[in-house]
Every structure is written in structure tokens, then in C-alpha cells.
Scaffold this active site. Structure first.
Site, PDB file in Angstrom:
ATOM      1  N   GLU A   1      27.203 -40.031 -45.378  1.00 21.18           N
ATOM      2  CA  GLU A   1      26.937 -38.823 -46.151  1.00 21.18           C
ATOM      3  C   GLU A   1      25.505 -38.398 -45.872  1.00 21.18           C
ATOM      4  O   GLU A   1      24.718 -39.164 -45.315  1.00 21.18           O
ATOM      5  CB  GLU A   1      27.129 -39.070 -47.652  1.00 21.18           C
ATOM      6  CG  GLU A   1      26.209 -40.142 -48.245  1.00 21.18           C
ATOM      7  CD  GLU A   1      24.822 -39.668 -48.637  1.00 21.18           C
ATOM      8  OE1 GLU A   1      24.649 -38.477 -48.966  1.00 21.18           O
ATOM      9  OE2 GLU A   1      23.896 -40.494 -48.592  1.00 21.18           O
TER      10      GLU A   1
ATOM     11  N   HIS B   1      25.090 -37.522 -52.391  1.00 23.13           N
ATOM     12  CA  HIS B   1      24.072 -37.092 -53.354  1.00 23.13           C
ATOM     13  C   HIS B   1      24.722 -36.134 -54.347  1.00 23.13           C
ATOM     14  O   HIS B   1      24.439 -34.930 -54.384  1.00 23.13           O
ATOM     15  CB  HIS B   1      22.904 -36.437 -52.628  1.00 23.13           C
ATOM     16  CG  HIS B   1      22.038 -37.414 -51.889  1.00 23.13           C
ATOM     17  ND1 HIS B   1      22.466 -38.107 -50.776  1.00 23.13           N
ATOM     18  CD2 HIS B   1      20.770 -37.826 -52.125  1.00 23.13           C
ATOM     19  CE1 HIS B   1      21.493 -38.898 -50.352  1.00 23.13           C
ATOM     20  NE2 HIS B   1      20.456 -38.750 -51.152  1.00 23.13           N
TER      21      HIS B   1
ATOM     22  N   SER C   1      21.338 -43.665 -50.603  1.00 22.73           N
ATOM     23  CA  SER C   1      20.331 -42.842 -49.941  1.00 22.73           C
ATOM     24  C   SER C   1      19.424 -43.736 -49.091  1.00 22.73           C
ATOM     25  O   SER C   1      19.908 -44.454 -48.221  1.00 22.73           O
ATOM     26  CB  SER C   1      19.543 -42.036 -50.982  1.00 22.73           C
ATOM     27  OG  SER C   1      18.781 -41.014 -50.350  1.00 22.73           O
TER      28      SER C   1
END
Length: 341
Positions: free
Chosen positions: A241, A311, A137
Site C-alpha cells: 500500500e 493509510h 507505514s
């Protein structure tokens, strides 16, 4: 939401001789030592503040791996939306790399804040004290900047407070502890069983390619494009992502990335699960799938959606900076070399 079995292909496959446009890494790479039971990991929060409950969970995850934990001095600090001032978070990052009792640096959570640190990081200190650095992230910023500036192989994988499913734990052990190579990253049965349309795989452009792995969260990659902190993707396998972004926002970020970073020069693109990125009901927007195809098909590189990262609860671990092979049709990624020594 938190930010099938092994590939049928044999693990010990030969390199793709004459793989088109394959380029060796320009940076002299540094491989950190592998983790062993009893090693000490240093927890830091270079992005957002972590709650007591999440920190307890992170410690439990490390103990489950047979590791000891050392906390960053400022891990309980809080400054608005981030985990302490920039200087406090920077101090913890530097401390963990310079502390000889710490064997690896593990980010306890992501959130936001890492890009603020990039100009002030002591890259020379990190180069002289190479260790595993892992997270995902927002940690995308640190993983790519540190690899780019120092040559240290870093690791895109679960943060300390992630859900350590059996799959996630097995991939951490395989990549950080065993260092198996070649290693075919298996698909996750948990992800494959999901009936969420955003978990459904899709081949955007068929083909196979080899290159050095780099990438992470799309929001961070697009924000870093043009800053000098992203490595050159020429000849690379780029993985991406995101979470909670409407398709039009995904489109905007991919537009920025393509205009400010030579993404079309990559050898392959692996897309993870873009969780919670469906178009709103009744919206005139393109779907996520349509958006990805419109943006990425023109790159003319093997590209597929639905790899086991993002995630999500069941996620693999990618070493940023090692050579890998992608087969878009099979959603297969084989690590051709270990990320640890």
C-alpha cells in the site's frame, strides 16, 4: 490523511493441495504469545516524533483494548525530523524487548526513520525475547527486517495513534488476542461505502494462491530492496500500500522493487487502498489503476486491489510470516495459521 461482511467462503477450508510454487518459510519461525487483557504494551517511536495530542490518543486506544501502557525512555526525544537520535530510538526498541514486564511492543506512530536503525538492531536479543511487534507505514522496515533476521512473526496493523474504528479494533483483537485460525479477514463496511475512486476494488489478475504473508508500505519495500533486510518473496503473498504518491512515483517504486527483488516469484499480490494517490487533474500521467496493471500483470500471479489496509481509518492486521490464502476475485485473504500462541 492517516498513513461488507465476512468472506462468503467457509473459514475451515482445506489447504490447496499442490498449490503452485508454494514454498515453506526458510526461516525457523518464532510465534509470540498472544495479548491478554491486563497485559502491558511498550510504546516506542522508532520513526518520527509524536505530538502530545497523538500520544494521548494512543494511550486511550490501548486502554480501550484493556491494556496497560509503558512508555519508552526516549519517547519525548526529538532530533530534527525523527523521534530522537538513532541511538535513542534503538535503545527504546531494545529496552522494550528485553524488559520482562512488557508483553508486546507497539509503535506509537510511523513517519520516517526506521530504515536508519536496521544495521544496528540486536537481532539476537529480539530472537531471545520474542514479543508482538506491531505498526505500519515506516514500521514496515522493522517488521520485515526482524522477521527476516530472527524468524519472529511480526504484525502489520494500526500504530498506537491510529483511528481505532470498530473494524480496526475487531481485527486487532482477532489476530493479536484470539489467534483464530483459519481466519477469513472480513472486508470493511466503512471502506466499501466510500465513494472515493481510490477505494474501489479491482481484480488485476484472477486466481487463488497460498504463501507466507510479507510486505507493507511500498515506499519502504522499494527502499529496502537490495539491502539484505527484506525476506525472499518466492512463494509468498506480498501485500503493498502507499499514501500521497503520484502514479508516476508508484511506477518508479514498483520498477525498483521488481528489478531489485524477485517480486515475480511471489505466489500472490494483495494491494491495499493507495490513499491520495490519484493522478493530478489535467496531468498526462497514467491513472493509478493503469500504473498498477502495467507493472503487476506481467508477474502472472493472482493480484487484486482494495484490500482493507493502508493509510485508512478501517484497517485489518496482517501477521508477517504466517501462511495465508488469497482469492483475487473475492478480495479474500484467509490466515491459515495463527500469528500468536
Amino acid at each position: 490523511m492517516n498513513r461488507r461482511s465476512f468472506s462468503r467462503k467457509a473459514l475451515a477450508l482445506p489447504l490447496l493441495a499442490g498449490s503452485p510454487h508454494f514454498t515453506a518459510p526458510r526461516t525457523k519461525r518464532i510465534f509470540p504469545k498472544r495479548l491478554r487483557p491486563g497485559d502491558t504494551i511498550g510504546f516506542i517511536t522508532p520513526g518520527s516524533y509524536i505530538s502530545d495530542e497523538s500520544l494521548d490518543k494512543a494511550v486511550s486506544n490501548m486502554l480501550q483494548l484493556g491494556l496497560k501502557v509503558k512508555m519508552g525512555k526516549n519517547i519525548r526525544a526529538k532530533h530534527g525530523f525523527v523521534a530522537g537520535t538513532d541511538q535513542q530510538r534503538l535503545d527504546d526498541l531494545h529496552m522494550m524487548f528485553s524488559d520482562r514486564s512488557v508483553d508486546a511492543v507497539w509503535c506509537a506512530r510511523g513517519g520516517y526513520g526506521c530504515t536508519r536503525l536496521l544495521p544496528k538492531i540486536d537481532y539476537g536479543l529480539i530472537r531471545k525475547n520474542p514479543k508482538i511487534l506491531i505498526g505500519y507505514s515506516d514500521i514496515t522496515a522493522l517488521l520485515n527486517a526482524i522477521y527476516h533476521k530472527t524468524g519472529l512473526v511480526t504484525f502489520h496493523g494500526p500504530v498506537g495513534a491510529s483511528e481505532f474504528s470498530a473494524y480496526t479494533e475487531a481485527q486487532v483483537r482477532a489476530v493479536l488476542m484470539y489467534g483464530t485460525a483459519p481466519y477469513s479477514i472480513p472486508l470493511s463496511e466503512g471502506n466499501e461505502a466510500s465513494d472515493d475512486p481510490l477505494y474501489q476494488p479491482e481484480v488485476i489478475r484472477k486466481g487463488q494462491a497460498e504463501g507466507v504473508l510479507m510486505g507493507g508500505n511500498l515506499s519502504l519495500l522499494s527502499a529496502m530492496a537490495g539491502t539484505g533486510y527484506l525476506p525472499d518473496p518466492t512463494g509468498a503473498i506480498v501485500f503493498m500500500e502507499d499514501v500521497g504518491e503520484a502514479p508516476y512515483r508508484v511506477d518508479r517504486m514498483l520498477t525498483q522493487l521488481r528489478q531489485a527483488w524477485p517480486l515475480k516469484a511471489a505466489n500472490g499480490i494483495a494491494l491495499g487502498v493507495f490513499a491520495d494517490c490519484a493522478k493530478a487533474e489535467g496531468s498526462d500521467s497514467l491513472t493509478l489503476s493503469e500504473t498498477l496493471k502495467e507493472q503487476l500483470r506481467p508477474t502472472a500471479t493472482p493480484t487484486a486491489y482494495g484490500f482493507p489496509f493502508g493509510h485508512i481509518d478501517h484497517q485489518c492486521t496482517f501477521p508477517v510470516g504466517v501462511r495465508a490464502r488469497i482469492d483475487a476475485s473475492e478480495r479474500s485473504i484467509i490466515l491459515l495459521e495463527a500469528g500468536v500462541r
